[in-house]
Motif scaffolding. Structure first.
Motif, PDB file in Angstrom:
ATOM      1  N   LEU A 151       0.841  -1.194   0.000  1.00 34.14           N
ATOM      2  CA  LEU A 151       0.000   0.000   0.000  1.00 34.14           C
ATOM      3  C   LEU A 151       0.877   1.244   0.000  1.00 34.14           C
ATOM      4  O   LEU A 151       2.008   1.209   0.496  1.00 34.14           O
ATOM      5  CB  LEU A 151      -0.906  -0.004   1.239  1.00 34.14           C
ATOM      6  CG  LEU A 151      -1.726  -1.282   1.451  1.00 34.14           C
ATOM      7  CD1 LEU A 151      -2.369  -1.283   2.827  1.00 34.14           C
ATOM      8  CD2 LEU A 151      -2.776  -1.431   0.358  1.00 34.14           C
ATOM      9  N   TYR A 326      -7.047   2.699   7.829  1.00 40.20           N
ATOM     10  CA  TYR A 326      -7.109   1.997   6.542  1.00 40.20           C
ATOM     11  C   TYR A 326      -6.283   0.711   6.593  1.00 40.20           C
ATOM     12  O   TYR A 326      -6.763  -0.370   6.227  1.00 40.20           O
ATOM     13  CB  TYR A 326      -6.604   2.932   5.441  1.00 40.20           C
ATOM     14  CG  TYR A 326      -6.611   2.350   4.052  1.00 40.20           C
ATOM     15  CD1 TYR A 326      -7.668   2.596   3.186  1.00 40.20           C
ATOM     16  CD2 TYR A 326      -5.557   1.561   3.596  1.00 40.20           C
ATOM     17  CE1 TYR A 326      -7.669   2.067   1.893  1.00 40.20           C
ATOM     18  CE2 TYR A 326      -5.558   1.029   2.317  1.00 40.20           C
ATOM     19  CZ  TYR A 326      -6.609   1.291   1.471  1.00 40.20           C
ATOM     20  OH  TYR A 326      -6.620   0.760   0.199  1.00 40.20           O
ATOM     21  N   VAL A 330      -7.626  -3.195   6.184  1.00 41.93           N
ATOM     22  CA  VAL A 330      -7.138  -4.083   5.120  1.00 41.93           C
ATOM     23  C   VAL A 330      -6.605  -5.380   5.725  1.00 41.93           C
ATOM     24  O   VAL A 330      -6.913  -6.484   5.262  1.00 41.93           O
ATOM     25  CB  VAL A 330      -6.051  -3.382   4.282  1.00 41.93           C
ATOM     26  CG1 VAL A 330      -5.362  -4.383   3.345  1.00 41.93           C
ATOM     27  CG2 VAL A 330      -6.655  -2.244   3.460  1.00 41.93           C
ATOM     28  N   PRO A 337      -8.351  -3.170  -0.835  1.00 39.19           N
ATOM     29  CA  PRO A 337      -7.745  -2.055  -1.574  1.00 39.19           C
ATOM     30  C   PRO A 337      -7.819  -2.302  -3.079  1.00 39.19           C
ATOM     31  O   PRO A 337      -6.899  -2.865  -3.682  1.00 39.19           O
ATOM     32  CB  PRO A 337      -6.295  -2.060  -1.070  1.00 39.19           C
ATOM     33  CG  PRO A 337      -6.031  -3.468  -0.690  1.00 39.19           C
ATOM     34  CD  PRO A 337      -7.338  -4.041  -0.215  1.00 39.19           C
ATOM     35  N   SER A 343      -4.024   1.722  -3.219  1.00 32.25           N
ATOM     36  CA  SER A 343      -3.830   0.360  -3.706  1.00 32.25           C
ATOM     37  C   SER A 343      -2.636   0.226  -4.640  1.00 32.25           C
ATOM     38  O   SER A 343      -2.210   1.176  -5.301  1.00 32.25           O
ATOM     39  CB  SER A 343      -5.095  -0.120  -4.431  1.00 32.25           C
ATOM     40  OG  SER A 343      -5.281   0.614  -5.631  1.00 32.25           O
TER      41      SER A 343
END
Length: 375
Positions: A151, A326, A330, A337, A343
């Motif tokens: 990420l 976030y 995930v 993502p 992403s």
């Protein structure tokens, strides 16, 4: 007898009151165990400042080979000395993190991600993903082979004004997007007084990829890819210059990148030579326009209106409001993502754009983009 009955009722009520609270506490996921790799990226200071105010992650280790740098951060943020290690292998063996936050130079991202992949560790790096498309493809191969998440964190991902633009596009209120202009940058890293270890790699093309072209061009490339729903541009044309050669002799400090799409164009204007810091965008469609004003405000005007109006975007909601929310979502499997600003697939296209922009600067020619390789 009446007294005993009352006591039993009271006991039942007390138990009823506490049982839901206990059940709720038990349902909360344990904090994500994260470690940090590197302290030479100056944004790490912001992480240490915000860390005490959140409960999604637990910091379990820090890898930094430079003892003087490690000591400085330990003292500044009152960190436990037991957190610090000089190698990733050593830290993983002792601390067993679930994810790695990378704060090295951009040039080291590939090396660190490939090492993390060997341990099955998912990674979040500071923008941009890396320094070249070749490195990006190698990172994607490592992520796929070891089934990890990679990420990319951008400050502008957490601006509600940018999310509002995305919603306006999806709702059709702007019509077809025709032109986008994105301004990003500040007075220059030396001028704003970044840490010496940060300045050293920012101004080295081998560790930063370029100068302002990469450092701030990535923001607009990321936003435009998201707003265009993952479409890559047809071509990239870029110019770059150094307005302050005495300060930045080896890298550009100002650039313009033009992205051409079918029926649309984006002009990205990254610079270390603005009069002041800015991260704002202008999005023009055939039904209206939206101009972002800082983190939360927009100026809007639609066909038929005589002037624009200012509005405040709806606040972002967890887990799409901060990088740590976030990341935790995930890793817990509650957020996928897929095509968003953070992403890997979006950031592969960002790297296509940056790599092509650097090549366009080098050759003085427009670079036509080819589809990304499948492998």
């Amino acid at each position: 007898m009446t007294s005993m009955t009352s006591l039993k009722k009271l006991a039942f009520l007390v138990a009823s009151f506490f049982i839901p609270a206990v059940s709720f506490a038990q349902s909360q996921p344990a904090p994500l165990r994260v470690a940090i790799y590197g302290l030479e990226h100056g944004h790490i200071g912001g992480f240490f400042h915000q860390f005490p105010n959140q409960h999604d992650v637990e910091l379990v280790g820090i890898v930094e080979a430079d003892k003087a740098l490690a000591d400085r951060y330990q003292q500044q943020f009152h960190l436990d000395s037991s957190l610090f290690y000089t190698s990733l292998d050593q830290m993983v063996s002792a601390r067993h993190p679930q994810a790695l936050l990378v704060y090295t130079s951009v040039g080291d991202h590939r090396k660190v991600i490939e090492q993390a992949a060997q341990h099955g560790l998912s990674v979040m790096v500071e923008k941009p993903l890396t320094i070249s498309l070749d490195d990006a493809l190698a990172i994607r191969r490592a992520a796929r082979a070891h089934h990890i998440q990679v990420l990319v964190n951008y400050e502008t991902t957490w601006y509600s004004s940018n999310r509002a633009v995305y919603d306006l596009i999806n709702q059709g209120k702007l019509g077809d997007v025709r032109k986008v202009v994105v301004h990003d940058g500040h007075e220059g890293p030396k001028e704003i007084g970044v840490q010496p270890e940060f300045l050293k790699w920012l101004t080295d093309p081998a560790t930063n990829g370029a100068g302002a072209l990469y450092d701030f061009g990535c923001y607009g490339a990321d936003l435009m890819t998201w707003w265009m729903h993952g479409k890559a541009p047809i071509s990239v044309t870029a110019v770059a210059q150094t307005n302050k050669p005495e300060t930045y002799p080896r890298v550009d400090d100002d650039a313009t990148i033009i992205l051409q799409y079918p029926g649309a164009q984006a002009v990205l204007m990254p610079s270390w030579d603005w009069s002041f810091a800015r991260k704002d965008s202008e999005i023009y469609g055939n039904k209206g326009y939206a101009i972002t004003v800082g983190l939360t405000k927009l100026r809007l005007r639609f066909v038929g209106e005589k002037q624009d109006s200012e509005t405040t975007a709806e606040p972002l909601t967890a887990p799409q409001d901060t990088s740590l929310h976030y990341l935790a979502a995930v890793m817990q499997g509650t957020l996928k993502p897929d095509g968003d600003l953070t992403s890997l697939d979006t950031n592969m296209i960002v790297m296509q754009i940056l790599d092509a922009a650097r090549e366009s600067v080098r050759t003085g020619r427009t670079v036509k983009l080819k589809p990304l390789p499948e492998n």
